[in-house]
Motif scaffolding. Structure first.
Motif, PDB file in Angstrom:
ATOM      1  N   VAL A 521       0.827  -1.024   0.074  1.00 40.02           N
ATOM      2  CA  VAL A 521      -0.071  -0.524  -0.383  1.00 40.02           C
ATOM      3  C   VAL A 521       1.190   1.325   0.240  1.00 40.02           C
ATOM      4  CG1 VAL A 521      -2.206   1.437   1.337  1.00 40.02           C
ATOM      5  CG2 VAL A 521      -1.610  -1.068   1.253  1.00 40.02           C
ATOM      6  N   GLU A 522       0.354   2.385  -1.257  1.00 35.09           N
ATOM      7  CA  GLU A 522       1.020   3.681  -0.676  1.00 35.09           C
ATOM      8  C   GLU A 522       0.868   3.981  -0.061  1.00 35.09           C
ATOM      9  OE1 GLU A 522       4.025   3.718  -3.150  1.00 35.09           O
ATOM     10  OE2 GLU A 522       4.332   2.030  -3.707  1.00 35.09           O
ATOM     11  N   PRO A 523       1.597   5.170   0.669  1.00 40.26           N
ATOM     12  CA  PRO A 523       1.606   6.364   1.508  1.00 40.26           C
ATOM     13  C   PRO A 523       1.368   7.772   0.813  1.00 40.26           C
ATOM     14  CG  PRO A 523       3.649   6.299   0.854  1.00 40.26           C
ATOM     15  CD  PRO A 523       3.407   4.800  -0.116  1.00 40.26           C
ATOM     16  N   CYS A 524       0.089   8.569   1.466  1.00 37.70           N
ATOM     17  CA  CYS A 524      -0.653   9.079   0.591  1.00 37.70           C
ATOM     18  C   CYS A 524       0.763  10.548   0.685  1.00 37.70           C
ATOM     19  CB  CYS A 524      -1.303  10.036   2.147  1.00 37.70           C
ATOM     20  SG  CYS A 524      -2.114  11.884   1.570  1.00 37.70           S
ATOM     21  N   PRO A 525       0.479  11.027  -0.407  1.00 37.23           N
ATOM     22  CA  PRO A 525       1.677  11.604  -0.593  1.00 37.23           C
ATOM     23  C   PRO A 525       1.611  13.000   0.262  1.00 37.23           C
ATOM     24  CG  PRO A 525       0.661  11.236  -2.806  1.00 37.23           C
ATOM     25  CD  PRO A 525      -0.409  10.909  -2.120  1.00 37.23           C
ATOM     26  N   VAL A 526       0.609  13.967   0.956  1.00 37.01           N
ATOM     27  CA  VAL A 526       0.619  14.731   1.119  1.00 37.01           C
ATOM     28  C   VAL A 526       1.176  14.823   3.089  1.00 37.01           C
ATOM     29  CG1 VAL A 526      -1.214  16.125   2.172  1.00 37.01           C
ATOM     30  CG2 VAL A 526      -1.420  15.103  -0.150  1.00 37.01           C
ATOM     31  N   CYS A 527       0.173  14.069   3.529  1.00 36.14           N
ATOM     32  CA  CYS A 527       1.431  13.425   4.415  1.00 36.14           C
ATOM     33  C   CYS A 527       2.284  12.273   5.463  1.00 36.14           C
ATOM     34  CB  CYS A 527      -0.166  13.086   5.907  1.00 36.14           C
ATOM     35  SG  CYS A 527      -0.991  11.202   5.763  1.00 36.14           S
ATOM     36  N   GLU A 542      -8.567   8.471  -5.019  1.00 39.57           N
ATOM     37  CA  GLU A 542      -7.410   8.324  -6.488  1.00 39.57           C
ATOM     38  C   GLU A 542      -7.539   9.398  -7.177  1.00 39.57           C
ATOM     39  OE1 GLU A 542      -5.753   3.839  -8.888  1.00 39.57           O
ATOM     40  OE2 GLU A 542      -8.010   4.280  -7.994  1.00 39.57           O
ATOM     41  N   CYS A 543      -6.560  10.056  -7.848  1.00 37.06           N
ATOM     42  CA  CYS A 543      -6.573  10.442  -9.008  1.00 37.06           C
ATOM     43  C   CYS A 543      -6.687   9.878 -10.100  1.00 37.06           C
ATOM     44  CB  CYS A 543      -5.245  10.858  -9.094  1.00 37.06           C
ATOM     45  SG  CYS A 543      -5.039  12.577 -10.113  1.00 37.06           S
ATOM     46  N   LYS A 544      -7.529  10.004 -11.618  1.00 37.00           N
ATOM     47  CA  LYS A 544      -8.095   9.876 -12.766  1.00 37.00           C
ATOM     48  C   LYS A 544      -7.121   9.601 -13.186  1.00 37.00           C
ATOM     49  CE  LYS A 544     -12.771   9.487 -12.403  1.00 37.00           C
ATOM     50  NZ  LYS A 544     -14.314   8.967 -12.989  1.00 37.00           N
ATOM     51  N   THR A 545      -6.009  10.856 -13.481  1.00 35.84           N
ATOM     52  CA  THR A 545      -4.748  11.676 -14.181  1.00 35.84           C
ATOM     53  C   THR A 545      -3.689  10.552 -14.107  1.00 35.84           C
ATOM     54  OG1 THR A 545      -5.867  13.486 -14.478  1.00 35.84           O
ATOM     55  CG2 THR A 545      -3.680  12.842 -15.164  1.00 35.84           C
ATOM     56  N   CYS A 546      -3.070  10.781 -12.601  1.00 37.50           N
ATOM     57  CA  CYS A 546      -1.997   9.290 -12.142  1.00 37.50           C
ATOM     58  C   CYS A 546      -1.890   8.342 -11.240  1.00 37.50           C
ATOM     59  CB  CYS A 546      -0.812  10.522 -11.607  1.00 37.50           C
ATOM     60  SG  CYS A 546      -1.648  11.804 -10.191  1.00 37.50           S
ATOM     61  N   GLY A 547      -3.070   8.320 -10.923  1.00 37.34           N
ATOM     62  CA  GLY A 547      -3.423   7.188 -10.033  1.00 37.34           C
ATOM     63  C   GLY A 547      -3.019   7.346  -8.283  1.00 37.34           C
ATOM     64  N   ASN A 548      -2.719   8.138  -8.111  1.00 34.20           N
ATOM     65  CA  ASN A 548      -2.146   8.480  -6.623  1.00 34.20           C
ATOM     66  C   ASN A 548      -3.731   8.365  -5.869  1.00 34.20           C
ATOM     67  OD1 ASN A 548       0.781   8.723  -6.405  1.00 34.20           O
ATOM     68  ND2 ASN A 548       0.487   9.947  -8.224  1.00 34.20           N
ATOM     69  N   CYS A 549      -3.099   8.080  -4.935  1.00 37.74           N
ATOM     70  CA  CYS A 549      -4.205   7.671  -3.775  1.00 37.74           C
ATOM     71  C   CYS A 549      -3.607   8.480  -3.013  1.00 37.74           C
ATOM     72  CB  CYS A 549      -4.285   6.547  -3.517  1.00 37.74           C
ATOM     73  SG  CYS A 549      -4.775   5.670  -4.673  1.00 37.74           S
ATOM     74  N   PHE A 550      -4.721   9.612  -2.058  1.00 38.23           N
ATOM     75  CA  PHE A 550      -4.858  10.100  -1.114  1.00 38.23           C
ATOM     76  C   PHE A 550      -5.635  10.248   0.079  1.00 38.23           C
ATOM     77  CE2 PHE A 550      -3.546  12.222  -5.348  1.00 38.23           C
ATOM     78  CZ  PHE A 550      -2.721  12.894  -4.658  1.00 38.23           C
ATOM     79  N   CYS A 570       0.126  15.446 -10.027  1.00 36.23           N
ATOM     80  CA  CYS A 570       0.519  16.041 -11.457  1.00 36.23           C
ATOM     81  C   CYS A 570       0.206  17.033 -12.197  1.00 36.23           C
ATOM     82  CB  CYS A 570      -0.554  14.785 -12.362  1.00 36.23           C
ATOM     83  SG  CYS A 570      -2.196  14.627 -12.195  1.00 36.23           S
ATOM     84  N   GLN A 571      -0.808  17.987 -10.648  1.00 35.00           N
ATOM     85  CA  GLN A 571      -0.854  18.807 -11.411  1.00 35.00           C
ATOM     86  C   GLN A 571      -2.280  19.533 -12.190  1.00 35.00           C
ATOM     87  OE1 GLN A 571       0.183  22.085  -9.200  1.00 35.00           O
ATOM     88  NE2 GLN A 571       0.618  19.939  -8.156  1.00 35.00           N
ATOM     89  N   GLN A 572      -2.989  18.549 -12.711  1.00 35.83           N
ATOM     90  CA  GLN A 572      -3.756  18.614 -13.317  1.00 35.83           C
ATOM     91  C   GLN A 572      -5.214  18.574 -12.500  1.00 35.83           C
ATOM     92  OE1 GLN A 572      -3.613  18.389 -16.839  1.00 35.83           O
ATOM     93  NE2 GLN A 572      -1.413  18.517 -16.027  1.00 35.83           N
ATOM     94  N   TRP A 574      -8.429  18.408 -10.506  1.00 27.61           N
ATOM     95  CA  TRP A 574      -8.719  17.148  -9.511  1.00 27.61           C
ATOM     96  C   TRP A 574     -10.086  16.714 -10.404  1.00 27.61           C
ATOM     97  CZ3 TRP A 574      -6.915  13.346  -6.846  1.00 27.61           C
ATOM     98  CH2 TRP A 574      -7.705  12.884  -6.979  1.00 27.61           C
ATOM     99  N   ASN A 575      -9.324  15.118 -10.728  1.00 28.30           N
ATOM    100  CA  ASN A 575     -10.865  14.722 -11.283  1.00 28.30           C
ATOM    101  C   ASN A 575     -10.680  12.795 -10.868  1.00 28.30           C
ATOM    102  OD1 ASN A 575     -12.856  13.427 -12.859  1.00 28.30           O
ATOM    103  ND2 ASN A 575     -11.684  12.843 -14.697  1.00 28.30           N
ATOM    104  N   GLY A 576     -10.783  12.636  -9.443  1.00 30.10           N
ATOM    105  CA  GLY A 576     -11.050  11.486  -8.831  1.00 30.10           C
ATOM    106  C   GLY A 576     -11.841  10.586  -8.515  1.00 30.10           C
ATOM    107  N   THR A 577     -11.489   9.471  -7.828  1.00 28.92           N
ATOM    108  CA  THR A 577     -12.797   8.694  -7.296  1.00 28.92           C
ATOM    109  C   THR A 577     -12.526   7.988  -6.190  1.00 28.92           C
ATOM    110  OG1 THR A 577     -13.949   6.755  -8.301  1.00 28.92           O
ATOM    111  CG2 THR A 577     -11.680   6.741  -8.750  1.00 28.92           C
ATOM    112  N   ARG A 578     -13.672   7.918  -5.730  1.00 29.31           N
ATOM    113  CA  ARG A 578     -13.238   7.220  -3.703  1.00 29.31           C
ATOM    114  C   ARG A 578     -12.759   6.066  -3.848  1.00 29.31           C
ATOM    115  NH1 ARG A 578     -14.166   9.539   0.854  1.00 29.31           N
ATOM    116  NH2 ARG A 578     -15.360  11.321  -0.114  1.00 29.31           N
ATOM    117  N   ILE A 579     -12.200   5.473  -3.520  1.00 26.73           N
ATOM    118  CA  ILE A 579     -11.801   3.738  -3.057  1.00 26.73           C
ATOM    119  C   ILE A 579     -13.028   3.079  -1.740  1.00 26.73           C
ATOM    120  CG2 ILE A 579     -10.135   2.647  -2.682  1.00 26.73           C
ATOM    121  CD1 ILE A 579      -8.106   4.491  -3.621  1.00 26.73           C
ATOM    122  N   GLN A 580     -13.484   1.906  -2.216  1.00 29.06           N
ATOM    123  CA  GLN A 580     -13.835   1.679  -1.335  1.00 29.06           C
ATOM    124  C   GLN A 580     -13.319   0.952  -0.725  1.00 29.06           C
ATOM    125  OE1 GLN A 580     -17.618   2.463  -0.874  1.00 29.06           O
ATOM    126  NE2 GLN A 580     -17.040   3.864  -2.782  1.00 29.06           N
TER     127      GLN A 580
END
Length: 580
Positions: A521-527, A542-550, A570-572, A574-580
């Motif tokens: 599991v990858e860590p959150c890039p913010v914290c 999850e960002c739909k553009t770069c795939g990173n999760c927050f 990715c600085q695009q 925001w276009n994301g989706t919620r991970i269940q």
């Protein structure tokens, strides 16, 4: 007429056999007179079984008779019937008169001393009796002019003062029922908490009120479950609406969750009391000992609730910290302590000046307010280290700054570390993690084996922690990328230095993060943490553009601080989706 005659005879016979309101029970009179009361008591049980609704005049004389004869009863079946009868009578009596309250205490003590009270352990009727006794203590005792009964007691016993006649029987009652019946007594204390707040400002009552409040605070289950904003007290609702002004939606949701967490555990009356302090602008111009002691004792009760809630779930500690910050209660209490402390005396404090909460509980007389202030200062810094550091840096008067620092270094830091190490030693959640610590070196080292890789991390606690931040060293482990250790160090420092968390909280979260990272599991890039420091949730957006999760909370705070609605990586847009 028969009731009146029977009531008179029972009173006269009880007095003849030695009954006195403030005298311990004894069976010597009946032994010397060769008198067997079992027949009369059996008749009483039968009578009440037939006409219990019509015997109001007999209630008190019956209790007097039971008190003087109970120790002579040998038949277990009659003992059990009498114990049930006593509880039934007490539940039907009004406790507004002091005579009834004292009779209740006396008969409950006798049931315990005769080992008969075990017959009704855990019954709802007994819990109701306990609640009535405590409620009567809080609302009625000594608040009215002495009645004829009390005057007679005080005239016959010159050693008893008007305001303290009930100390000895109440103290005896608490000693009797804080053993096997502690759960019932604690629940009764919690139920009567709203009534027990006011007696904290009455000198002769405050220590008993404080003890009873602390008993209610130690119950391991929350007061409420599935709480919502509708359950908030009206005053708390008003303050929450004020606090939410100017906040972004995500911060509002987080604050509401924090307040509702506190509501689950802390009685509404106590919350309203604590929230009101910040509005008392005139307090610091003319602080009085009565008000200060009342507020300090209320605060110590609140800290007891906090520790109980944190033991249930470590995340609750952060919610209480958020509440303490929003109400301003932590800063208020720390500043109040300085008023009654000779803190300018170059930090010349001794261990005798600081009482543990348990020591305060044993007080029956007015403790020195400066000693109580020292106790409150100690426990507040211990429980709220981050907020206490901010107070010391921003609000503590410069003339007190050095002496507070010395006090922390001499008193708080060593004792806090000792308790932290004891908490770690007693923890059953560490699993295969090994933790070693030393009070002298002030270093705590955790070693954890994961996928045949031995991970080691050291936490260095400075001598004046929490006024100076703890440091984390992970250089002893080889084969782990430096950026990963930096993440782990940041996680631990954030909990200890910024979230009012304990060393155990930090180590357990680090352990869970390590396990998740080794699972891929990858860590959150913010914290830089896999698990959210506050909620312990995994990244859920999850960002739909770069795939990173927050973590959603981290991402929304990033949006608010940057002023941009863009992905952190990715600085695009925001276009994301919620991970269940």
């Amino acid at each position: 007429e028969k009731q009146d005659l029977a009531a008179t005879l029972l009173r006269v016979l009880s007095l003849a056999l030695g009954f006195r309101e403030l005298t311990p029970g004894c069976n010597l009179s009946s032994e010397y007179l060769n008198f067997d009361p079992e027949a009369s008591l059996a008749s009483m049980v039968t009578l009440y079984g037939k006409k219990s609704a019509d015997l109001l005049e007999l209630y008190q004389p019956s209790l007097m008779w039971i008190i003087v004869t109970l120790r002579c009863i040998k038949a277990p079946s009659l003992q059990k019937e009498l114990s049930s009868l006593v509880v039934d009578i007490l539940n039907k009596l009004s406790f507004e008169k002091e005579q009834v309250s004292l009779l209740a205490l006396k008969v409950l003590i006798e049931l315990h001393n005769c080992k008969i009270s075990d017959n009704f352990v855990g019954t709802a009727s007994e819990a109701s009796v306990f609640s009535k006794v405590i409620d009567s203590f809080a609302k009625d005792w000594q608040l009215k002019e002495p009645d004829e009964f009390t005057r007679r007691c005080l005239n016959t016993d010159k050693g008893v003062e008007r305001e303290t006649w009930w100390w000895e029987p109440l103290e005896t009652f608490l000693k009797c029922y804080t053993g096997v019946k502690i759960d019932i007594l604690s629940n009764a204390c919690r139920e009567t908490t709203p009534a027990l707040i006011a007696p904290l400002s009455i000198e002769s009552k405050r220590w008993f009120a404080f003890r009873l409040l602390c008993l209610g605070a130690k119950i391991k289950d929350p007061i409420h479950s599935d709480v919502d904003e509708k359950m908030l007290d009206r005053e708390t609702q008003s303050r929450l609406s004020h606090w939410k002004k100017g906040m972004i939606d995500d911060d509002i949701d987080e604050l509401e969750d924090d307040i509702l967490t506190v509501v689950e555990w802390v009685p509404a009356k106590l919350m309203v009391e604590i929230e009101s302090w910040i509005d008392d602008q005139s307090y610091f111009d003319n602080p009085t000992e009565v008000i200060t002691i009342s507020r300090m004792l209320s605060w110590l009760v609140f800290l007891e609730y906090l520790e109980t809630a944190a033991a249930d779930d470590v995340r609750n500690r952060i919610s209480f910290s958020s509440y303490g910050n929003k109400t301003g209660a932590v800063f208020f209490m720390l500043s109040s302590c300085l008023i009654f402390l000779d803190a300018k005396n170059n930090g010349n404090v001794t261990r005798n000046n600081v009482n543990k909460i348990g020591d305060v509980l044993r007080q029956q007389e007015n403790v020195r307010v400066d000693y109580l202030a020292m106790t409150v200062l100690f426990h507040t810094i211990e429980v709220f280290p981050t907020l206490s550091r901010i107070w010391w840096e921003e609000d503590c008067p410069k003339s007190f700054s050095a002496s507070v620092s010395i006090f922390v270094q001499k008193m708080v830091a060593p004792e806090t570390l000792r308790r932290e190490l004891l908490r770690i030693h007693n923890s059953k959640s560490l699993g295969e993690m090994s933790v070693q610590g030393s009070i002298k070196s002030r270093e705590v080292t955790a070693t954890y084996l994961q996928d045949e890789c031995t991970l080691s991390i050291a936490i260095n606690v400075p001598p004046n922690f929490p006024l100076k931040n703890a440091e984390v060293d992970g250089k002893k482990t080889l084969g782990i990328p430096e950026n990963r250790f930096k993440r782990w160090s940041l996680q631990i420092r954030q909990i200890i230095n910024n979230q009012d968390g304990t060393l155990l909280d930090a180590l357990l979260l680090w352990k869970k993060n390590v396990e998740k990272e080794f699972e891929g599991v990858e860590p959150c890039p913010v914290c830089y943490s896999v698990l959210s420091v506050k909620t312990h949730d995994l990244p859920n957006l999850e960002c739909k553009t770069c795939g990173n999760c927050f973590h959603s909370s981290c991402l929304y705070k990033w949006f608010a601080s940057s002023g941009k609605n863009q992905c952190v990586i990715c600085q695009q847009p925001w276009n994301g989706t919620r991970i269940q």
